[in-house]
Design an enzyme around this catalytic site. Structure first.
Site, short mmCIF file in Angstrom:
data_model
loop_
_atom_site.label_atom_id
_atom_site.label_comp_id
_atom_site.label_asym_id
_atom_site.label_seq_id
_atom_site.Cartn_x
_atom_site.Cartn_y
_atom_site.Cartn_z
N GLY A 81 -9.59 -4.78 -29.40
CA GLY A 81 -10.31 -3.86 -28.52
C GLY A 81 -10.32 -2.43 -29.05
N ARG A 145 -12.29 -9.87 -32.89
CA ARG A 145 -11.04 -10.51 -32.45
C ARG A 145 -10.71 -11.78 -33.23
NH1 ARG A 145 -8.65 -8.08 -28.26
NH2 ARG A 145 -9.87 -6.89 -26.77
N ASP A 176 -0.77 -8.69 -31.62
CA ASP A 176 -1.21 -9.93 -32.30
C ASP A 176 -1.69 -9.64 -33.71
OD1 ASP A 176 -0.62 -11.68 -30.33
OD2 ASP A 176 -2.64 -11.74 -29.47
N LYS A 202 -2.20 0.08 -32.69
CA LYS A 202 -3.34 0.43 -31.83
C LYS A 202 -3.32 -0.37 -30.55
CE LYS A 202 -6.21 -2.22 -31.11
NZ LYS A 202 -7.14 -3.31 -30.86
N THR A 203 -3.67 0.17 -29.45
CA THR A 203 -4.08 -0.49 -28.20
C THR A 203 -3.94 0.48 -27.04
OG1 THR A 203 -3.84 -2.25 -26.60
CG2 THR A 203 -1.83 -1.70 -27.75
N ASP A 205 -3.55 -0.42 -24.20
CA ASP A 205 -2.65 -1.05 -23.23
C ASP A 205 -1.23 -0.48 -23.27
OD1 ASP A 205 -4.87 -2.56 -22.85
OD2 ASP A 205 -4.00 -4.47 -23.47
N LYS A 242 -13.08 9.22 4.50
CA LYS A 242 -13.57 8.01 5.18
C LYS A 242 -13.39 6.71 4.37
CE LYS A 242 -18.45 8.62 3.91
NZ LYS A 242 -19.81 8.64 4.35
N ARG A 252 -4.63 -5.32 -20.24
CA ARG A 252 -4.67 -6.77 -20.06
C ARG A 252 -3.51 -7.37 -19.26
NH1 ARG A 252 -7.28 -10.21 -23.58
NH2 ARG A 252 -7.40 -8.55 -25.11
P1 FBP Z 1 -6.38 -4.83 -27.59
O1 FBP Z 1 -5.11 -5.43 -27.10
O2 FBP Z 1 -7.05 -5.62 -28.62
O3 FBP Z 1 -6.19 -3.40 -27.99
O4 FBP Z 1 -7.41 -4.77 -26.36
C1 FBP Z 1 -7.02 -4.32 -25.12
C2 FBP Z 1 -8.11 -4.41 -24.07
O5 FBP Z 1 -8.83 -3.20 -23.97
C3 FBP Z 1 -7.49 -4.79 -22.73
O6 FBP Z 1 -7.08 -3.66 -22.02
C4 FBP Z 1 -8.59 -5.56 -22.08
O7 FBP Z 1 -8.07 -6.51 -21.17
C5 FBP Z 1 -9.27 -6.25 -23.22
O8 FBP Z 1 -9.04 -5.44 -24.35
C6 FBP Z 1 -10.74 -6.44 -23.01
O9 FBP Z 1 -11.24 -7.16 -24.08
P2 FBP Z 1 -12.77 -7.25 -24.50
O10 FBP Z 1 -13.08 -5.99 -25.24
O11 FBP Z 1 -12.82 -8.41 -25.40
O12 FBP Z 1 -13.59 -7.35 -23.26
#
Ligand code: FBP
Length: 555
Positions: A81, A145, A176, A202-203, A205, A242, A252
């Site tokens: 991602g 991916r 991964d 990287k991520t 998350d 309201k 994720r």
């Molecule tokens: P990575 O772990 O590859 O960095 O991706 C994280 C992420 O952005 C998550 O937060 C999310 O659930 C997922 O990728 C969404 O994946 P996609 O881009 O395939 O819709």
């Protein structure tokens, strides 16, 4: 090509390097630290990685550069991602590579790891790189991916490297992808290919971190982007008075993103998946917890609020994950076709009822029909329910509405419950990187090249001391095997990087837990506003509250 004024200004931004990398390539030397071992399962990991296990941690220092004078042809891959700052990893890598020797070459493999397998690449030039400096996105070469994990794939990768004379591959990815980088590094060493493999963390998350890697890049910018939006919504809620806003945020599985956004914005509610699992909370208990806040606020005349829901929440609810695995079983193999062929939802419902245990059916029955149907719509390539597609913000608002209706009937709740739903995910993954991510990523890329130049293989580019000004950052490398342990995946024990979930005894969660009861009732919203790129360092260079708390600092 027309570009925005900010994009133009960002091209001119000079990312800050750690002090020790600032004197120029000729003055960077290596200090070797102690030998390392894996976080767990040491014997097994050592056996699986005989060529890359146990290597020392290293730090770069100011001193004479003693690396071998050799032409480098480096391949770079963006994996998984998007995360803000990826372009700066590539530009930092490119700048260090060219500053070392202008004949060095950087090849960018397109579309993620599959670009390496398909030998689909572009050669980086000054003109090309300059269009991407300090910008968000991964469009410089694209991402993907595809998993690089089988010996057959490694053999193809080695062939492609041989064809171009590639001396090193840099993989920019999450847990991964870096697990795969580690296995590829071992393969390259075992087969004496001479190709080095270096990873970069990287991520958005935030789940690739440990005592060495203080944070993965992109987390800072993504959480700041979501926090800006949540703060804006809080202001709207506080103005109109309201609506209750149920906001799902990406990340994720782990709840780091939700927790950081909660620390930044002080909403009334933020669920933390890891806590839900720890307390074995049921859907009904979670709904009661939120309904208590709605009821107490209504008693004060506040029929509005904000609840943050982490993307991965449902997997942490024990009864829900049992339900998911029963549904996966129920639709295994040809049963999916049988199910899809049933003409009406009523018939499908009977099929489901006949296949689930009584306990799971009881959980299924309390779900709103829209969510029930989502569980049967989207399957991943392995035939599993895609949990991240479940609209948990709608699930919880519906469950809370049911609870409030019961309380109204019992006479304990007299408020109004108008709801708005939001999902913030893709909005944050390609934002212009904050100064922190621009600097951190550039440093990771620059540093990755220094690891290559000094001959390291199977290392993760590491920049630490990140809560301090960049001048004080520490640059170096860590053997990826140090982060590995054995885990059960698809019925097999596999060596993988240990994913970092939110720690319930960690400082960020403790801070949140100490304040949330007050936030649940009293309007305590914080409005962080947009990321600032220019202005005083006190607003432009601050990183996350998570990192500050983890480093023992006040927030
Ligand atoms: P990575 O772990 O590859 O960095 O991706 C994280 C992420 O952005 C998550 O937060 C999310 O659930 C997922 O990728 C969404 O994946 P996609 O881009 O395939 O819709």
């Amino acid at each position: 090509m027309k570009i925005s004024p900010l994009q133009k200004a960002r091209y001119e931004y000079t990312p800050k390097l750690p002090g020790m990398l600032r004197n120029g390539i000729a003055d960077i030397c290596v200090k070797e630290g102690a030998a390392t071992q894996s976080v767990a399962d040491q014997e097994k990991i050592a056996e699986l990685f005989p060529n890359t296990y146990g290597k020392p941690e290293i730090t770069f220092e100011k001193g004479k550069n003693t690396s071998a004078d050799k032409k480098q042809i480096v391949g770079v891959i963006l994996s998984g991602g998007q995360a803000p700052g990826g372009h700066n990893v590539v530009s930092g890598l490119y700048d260090a590579l060219k500053a070392t020797n202008k004949d060095n070459v950087l090849l960018g493999f397109k579309g993620g790891p599959s670009g390496l397998l398909e030998d689909d690449y572009i050669e980086m030039t000054d003109e090309y790189i300059d269009q991407f400096r300090n910008t968000g996105g991964f469009d410089i070469i694209g991402s993907g991916r595809t998993k690089l994990e089988t010996p057959e794939q490694f053999a193809v990768a080695a062939e492609v490297c041989k064809k171009h004379g590639i001396t090193a591959i840099v993989i920019i990815g999450g847990d991964d992808s870096n697990t795969n980088a580690c296995t590829l590094a071992e393969y390259m060493a075992a087969n004496k290919t001479g190709v080095q493999v270096i990873g970069c963390p990287k991520t958005i998350d935030g789940d690739l971190k440990n005592e060495d890697i203080e944070c993965s890049f992109g987390f800072d910018t993504a959480t700041k982007t979501y926090s800006e939006l949540i703060g804006n919504i809080e202001r709207d809620a506080n103005s109109a008075k309201k609506y209750w806003h149920f906001i799902k945020v990406m990340g994720r599985s782990a709840s780091h993103v939700a927790l950081e956004c909660a620390l930044e914005t002080q909403p009334n509610i933020c669920l933390i998946g890891e806590e839900v699992a720890d307390k074995k909370m049921s859907l009904s208990e979670i709904a009661d917890y939120i309904a208590d806040s709605v009821e107490k606020r209504a008693a004060n005349g506040d029929n509005f609020g904000v609840a943050i829901i982490p993307e991965g929440i449902v997997e942490f609810v024990p009864e829900f994950s049992v339900l998911i695995s029963e549904i996966n079983e129920l639709l295994a193999g040809s049963k999916t076709e049988e199910f899809n062929a049933l003409p009406s939802w009523e018939e499908k419902y009977e099929f489901i009822k006949a296949g689930l245990t009584k306990e799971s059916m009881a959980v299924f029955e309390i779900l709103p029909q829209g969510i029930q149907q989502q569980l049967f719509l989207e399957r991943d390539p392995h035939g599993n329910v895609q949990v991240s597609l479940i609209e948990s913000e709608k699930l919880f608002s519906a469950l809370v509405a049911d609870k409030l209706a019961e309380r109204k009937a019992a006479g304990t709740y007299k408020g109004k419950f108008g709801v708005q739903h939001h999902f913030f995910g893709y909005e944050g993954r390609c934002a212009f990187p904050s100064n922190f991510d621009a600097d951190y990523c550039y440093s990771l890329g620059y540093n990755a090249f220094m690891l290559i130049q000094y001959g390291f293989n199977g290392y993760l580019s590491k920049v630490s001391n990140l809560s301090k000004p960049a001048e004080e950052w520490v640059a170096g490398g860590m053997p990826i095997t140090k982060m590995m342990n054995m885990e059960r995946r698809n019925g097999k024990d596999k060596p993988v990087i240990k994913k970092a979930l939110t720690e319930l005894d960690g400082a960020p969660f403790k801070y949140f837990a100490a304040h949330r009861d007050e936030w649940a009732v009293k309007t305590s919203f914080l409005f962080p506003g947009a990321i600032q790129y220019y202005g005083p360092s006190s607003v432009c260079d601050i990183t996350t509250k998570t990192l500050a708390l983890e480093k023992g600092e006040e927030i």
